[in-house]
Write a protein that holds these residues in place. Structure first.
Motif, PDB file in Angstrom:
ATOM      1  N   PHE A  10       0.908  -1.253   0.074  1.00  0.00           N
ATOM      2  CA  PHE A  10      -0.011   0.095   0.118  1.00  0.00           C
ATOM      3  C   PHE A  10       0.954   1.335  -0.095  1.00  0.00           C
ATOM      4  O   PHE A  10       1.687   1.350   0.820  1.00  0.00           O
ATOM      5  CB  PHE A  10      -0.832   0.123   1.223  1.00  0.00           C
ATOM      6  CG  PHE A  10      -2.044   0.896   1.119  1.00  0.00           C
ATOM      7  CD1 PHE A  10      -3.201   0.809   0.543  1.00  0.00           C
ATOM      8  CD2 PHE A  10      -1.762   2.251   1.767  1.00  0.00           C
ATOM      9  CE1 PHE A  10      -4.293   1.529   0.605  1.00  0.00           C
ATOM     10  CE2 PHE A  10      -2.802   3.266   1.600  1.00  0.00           C
ATOM     11  CZ  PHE A  10      -4.161   2.978   0.964  1.00  0.00           C
ATOM     12  N   SER A  41      -1.565  -0.938  -4.160  1.00  0.00           N
ATOM     13  CA  SER A  41      -2.662  -0.213  -4.054  1.00  0.00           C
ATOM     14  C   SER A  41      -2.293   1.248  -3.636  1.00  0.00           C
ATOM     15  O   SER A  41      -1.512   1.416  -2.778  1.00  0.00           O
ATOM     16  CB  SER A  41      -3.729  -0.659  -2.879  1.00  0.00           C
ATOM     17  OG  SER A  41      -4.056  -1.972  -3.218  1.00  0.00           O
ATOM     18  N   ASN A  74      -4.236   1.137 -10.482  1.00  0.00           N
ATOM     19  CA  ASN A  74      -4.263   0.965  -9.303  1.00  0.00           C
ATOM     20  C   ASN A  74      -4.305   2.073  -8.387  1.00  0.00           C
ATOM     21  O   ASN A  74      -3.900   1.919  -7.107  1.00  0.00           O
ATOM     22  CB  ASN A  74      -3.195  -0.059  -8.667  1.00  0.00           C
ATOM     23  CG  ASN A  74      -1.860   0.505  -9.363  1.00  0.00           C
ATOM     24  OD1 ASN A  74      -1.635   1.785  -9.591  1.00  0.00           O
ATOM     25  ND2 ASN A  74      -0.724  -0.457  -8.904  1.00  0.00           N
ATOM     26  N   GLU A 114      -8.436  -1.123   4.114  1.00  0.00           N
ATOM     27  CA  GLU A 114      -7.575  -2.547   3.847  1.00  0.00           C
ATOM     28  C   GLU A 114      -7.811  -3.431   5.148  1.00  0.00           C
ATOM     29  O   GLU A 114      -8.167  -3.121   6.044  1.00  0.00           O
ATOM     30  CB  GLU A 114      -6.291  -2.224   3.807  1.00  0.00           C
ATOM     31  CG  GLU A 114      -5.715  -1.262   2.525  1.00  0.00           C
ATOM     32  CD  GLU A 114      -6.021  -2.161   1.437  1.00  0.00           C
ATOM     33  OE1 GLU A 114      -5.436  -3.262   1.085  1.00  0.00           O
ATOM     34  OE2 GLU A 114      -6.543  -1.464   0.435  1.00  0.00           O
TER      35      GLU A 114
END
Length: 243
Positions: free
Chosen positions: A65, A84, A106, A119
């Motif tokens: 992330f 992400s 993304n 998440e």
């Protein structure tokens, strides 16, 4: 966002002659750069150092992330991994695609901390914080509450990487961020690019993990490990914004 963003080209990068394209904010801080003669090459030092540590600490990592897109250097480098990316400014995303060849779909436009909360817990191998405003790293990415959130989202082997700008000596904010990070993570390291004086502002990479952090000095793109002084703890309800 209230900062101007510019894309420009130059024939020099750190004294090297070539053809380079830069993404820059209005405070003259370079947010990304590519070598137009070799677009796959990673030209800035801090993503090279982070990529090295990602590979050596968890060779089989898969789920990352990122907060702060820039031109998407690290996410673009690992096209076979699940990234992400959170970016607060839609214009940055547009420019990364139009001028820097960023292809993956993304990137989500929004606040990185809010998006991270969505998440699943204990699923991320790495979290990378690379977010800046004119005032530096946004306050809500520097608190105990934020670091506890990152720990909650990371696997037990995971790590948080932070790209910061600061001084290696007597920087109250950098010292406070690192001291706050250590409240959450058992292991931490701080790396800095060399400078003539300890008062010079330069790139710094701070890492927090609950397992030992590995690195090879020769692969750190010029970053050297440094020790920081003790600072105060930063909390969400702390009203001090300029430290």
């Amino acid at each position: 966002m209230n900062h101007e963003i510019s894309v420009y080209e130059s024939t020099q990068l750190y004294g090297e002659i070539g053809k380079f394209r830069f993404l820059q904010f209005s405070d003259h801080a370079v947010q990304g750069a590519i070598d137009l003669n070799d677009p796959q090459r990673i030209v800035l030092e801090y993503p090279r150092a982070i990529i090295h540590m990602m590979k050596i600490n968890q060779p089989l990592f898969n789920n990352v992330f990122v907060i702060g897109h820039g031109i998407g250097t690290i996410a673009g480098h690992f096209s076979d991994k699940r990234f992400s990316v959170a970016e607060i400014d839609e214009k940055v995303v547009e420019l990364s695609r139009s001028f820097f060849g960023y292809l993956p779909n993304n990137v989500t436009v929004g606040d990185g901390r809010q998006l991270l909360e969505n998440e699943d817990n204990h699923t991320l191998d790495y979290i990378i914080l690379d977010a800046f405003t004119k005032k530096g790293t946004p306050f809500h990415f520097t608190t105990t509450d934020f670091f506890e959130l990152t720990k909650q989202k990371l696997t037990c082997q995971g790590a948080l990487f932070m790209n910061l700008m600061g001084k290696s000596r007597n920087d109250k904010l950098i010292n406070a961020i690192h001291t706050t990070l250590k409240e959450t993570y058992a292991y931490s390291k701080v790396f800095s690019l060399p400078a003539e004086k300890g008062t010079d502002i330069r790139n710094m990479v701070v890492i927090g993990s609950n397992k030992r952090i590995e690195f090879q000095p020769r692969e750190m793109a010029g970053f050297i490990e440094i020790e920081l002084s003790q600072g105060h703890i930063i909390r969400d309800h702390d009203s001090r914004r300029s430290l």
